[in-house]
Design an enzyme around this catalytic site. Structure first.
Site, PDB file in Angstrom:
ATOM      1  N   HIS A  26       8.992  -3.208  18.982  1.00 59.30           N
ATOM      2  CA  HIS A  26       7.536  -3.286  19.103  1.00 59.30           C
ATOM      3  C   HIS A  26       6.851  -2.467  18.014  1.00 59.30           C
ATOM      4  CE1 HIS A  26       3.663  -4.093  20.848  1.00 59.30           C
ATOM      5  NE2 HIS A  26       3.363  -2.829  20.581  1.00 59.30           N
TER       6      HIS A  26
ATOM      7  N   ASP B 151       3.995  -3.848  15.536  1.00 59.09           N
ATOM      8  CA  ASP B 151       2.735  -3.188  15.201  1.00 59.09           C
ATOM      9  C   ASP B 151       2.588  -3.017  13.691  1.00 59.09           C
ATOM     10  OD1 ASP B 151       1.677  -2.908  17.748  1.00 59.09           O
ATOM     11  OD2 ASP B 151       2.352  -0.840  18.004  1.00 59.09           O
TER      12      ASP B 151
ATOM     13  N   HIS C 189      -0.187   3.373  13.699  1.00 62.47           N
ATOM     14  CA  HIS C 189      -1.323   2.675  13.098  1.00 62.47           C
ATOM     15  C   HIS C 189      -1.984   3.490  11.985  1.00 62.47           C
ATOM     16  CE1 HIS C 189      -0.850  -0.207  16.267  1.00 62.47           C
ATOM     17  NE2 HIS C 189      -1.198   0.645  17.208  1.00 62.47           N
TER      18      HIS C 189
END
Length: 315
Positions: free
Chosen positions: A248, A252, A275
């Protein structure tokens, strides 16, 4: 930055969009509100544009680009000069990148995208239901020409030159249900859908409880996230992949890096990145004009990573 005009004697790929519009509804992860989105075909060289249908006028549109990222806490949020924002775009952006969609209008009737099941798989399904079509324009890519990296408090994200598009990722958590995980993916034909798209977002029980006390994660549940307690994974059905957590994080990263506006030919390495660092990497890359060039995207570029992935799997 150098614009490369000479083409190799190989197939230059064309830009893509959807054949027809398609919509869906879901719950926003943090607000808990029901949200409806519509994916609409767009002309060549449009890029990915988010449009808030609950706001009138041109100010409702936000280009999905790295320099429009305004917040990276718990998700990636983009905004424009009018202060209009859309949050949690990374899972859709990953699906668009994985399905090679270059041009699209994403209409959304609120400030946050629906979380769906916490992965990119529902968005891949929407794209496949709508179908894709080639446009009369060459697909271009950003080719990494020299190594670029950023670091923050022991976390790392970097790019270096290579054939095709490769992502390496490492995570390391104290919780034994996750611990240290490493994964490498060579993006190519169908690889994103097969090996990454179904990996769900995850969080720890104590963090979820705290976020809810702060008015966040109101839409979060075991239906759209993997929740980990001190005793292990709480979801009754368990994990979709043995290393779903690191997959995952790769998902992202694919979504965050898609905000470059073009596919990137190079090797990405992330160590406990997120992020914020992914966005900082794109900003550092774009600021160094000797570190990248724009080239036609060819079938050879796509196959380089695809063939390497198959070679790795059969080894």
């Amino acid at each position: 930055m150098t614009m490369i005009s000479n083409q190799k004697a190989t197939q230059v790929l064309r830009q893509k969009t959807l054949k027809t519009a398609i919509n869906c509804s879901g719950i926003a992860l943090h607000s808990g509100e029901k949200v409806t989105i519509t994916l609409k075909p767009a002309e060549a060289n449009t890029g990915i544009i988010f449009k808030r249908t609950d706001i009138a006028g041109k100010g409702a549109e936000i280009a999905a680009t790295y320099n429009n990222v305004v917040e990276t806490l718990l998700c990636t949020k983009i905004g424009n000069e009018e202060g209009v924002t859309v949050a949690t775009i990374e899972h859709l952006m990953a699906a668009l990148s994985g399905c090679a969609i270059d041009n699209l209008i994403v209409e959304v009737n609120g400030p946050e995208m629906p979380v769906m099941d916490g992965s990119s798989a529902p968005f891949v399904f929407l794209i496949e239901c709508a179908g894709t079509k080639e446009l009369d324009a060459p697909r271009k890519a950003i080719r990494i020409e020299k190594a670029v990296s950023v670091e923050d408090k022991g976390r790392f994200a970097g790019y270096q030159p290579c054939k095709g598009s490769i992502l390496d990722f490492t995570i390391d958590f104290d919780n034994p249900a996750i611990a240290r995980q490493d994964h490498t993916v060579h993006l190519g034909r169908g690889v994103f859908k097969e090996t990454i798209s179904r990996a769900r977002t995850f969080g720890f029980l104590h963090e979820v409880e705290y976020m809810r006390s702060q008015g966040l994660a109101r839409g979060g549940s075991l239906d759209n996230a993997v929740v980990v307690s001190a005793d292990g994974v709480m979801n009754e059905d368990g994990l979709r992949y043995e290393d779903e957590f690191v997959r995952h994080k790769i998902l992202d990263a694919i979504g965050d890096l898609a905000l470059a506006g073009m596919p990137i030919i190079g090797r990405y390495t992330g160590v406990c990145s997120g992020h914020y660092l992914n966005n900082q990497l794109l900003r550092a890359l774009m600021a160094d004009q000797d570190a990248w060039s724009v080239v036609p995207m060819t079938a050879e570029d796509l196959d380089a990573a695809y063939l390497e992935q198959r070679k790795t799997q059969s080894a």
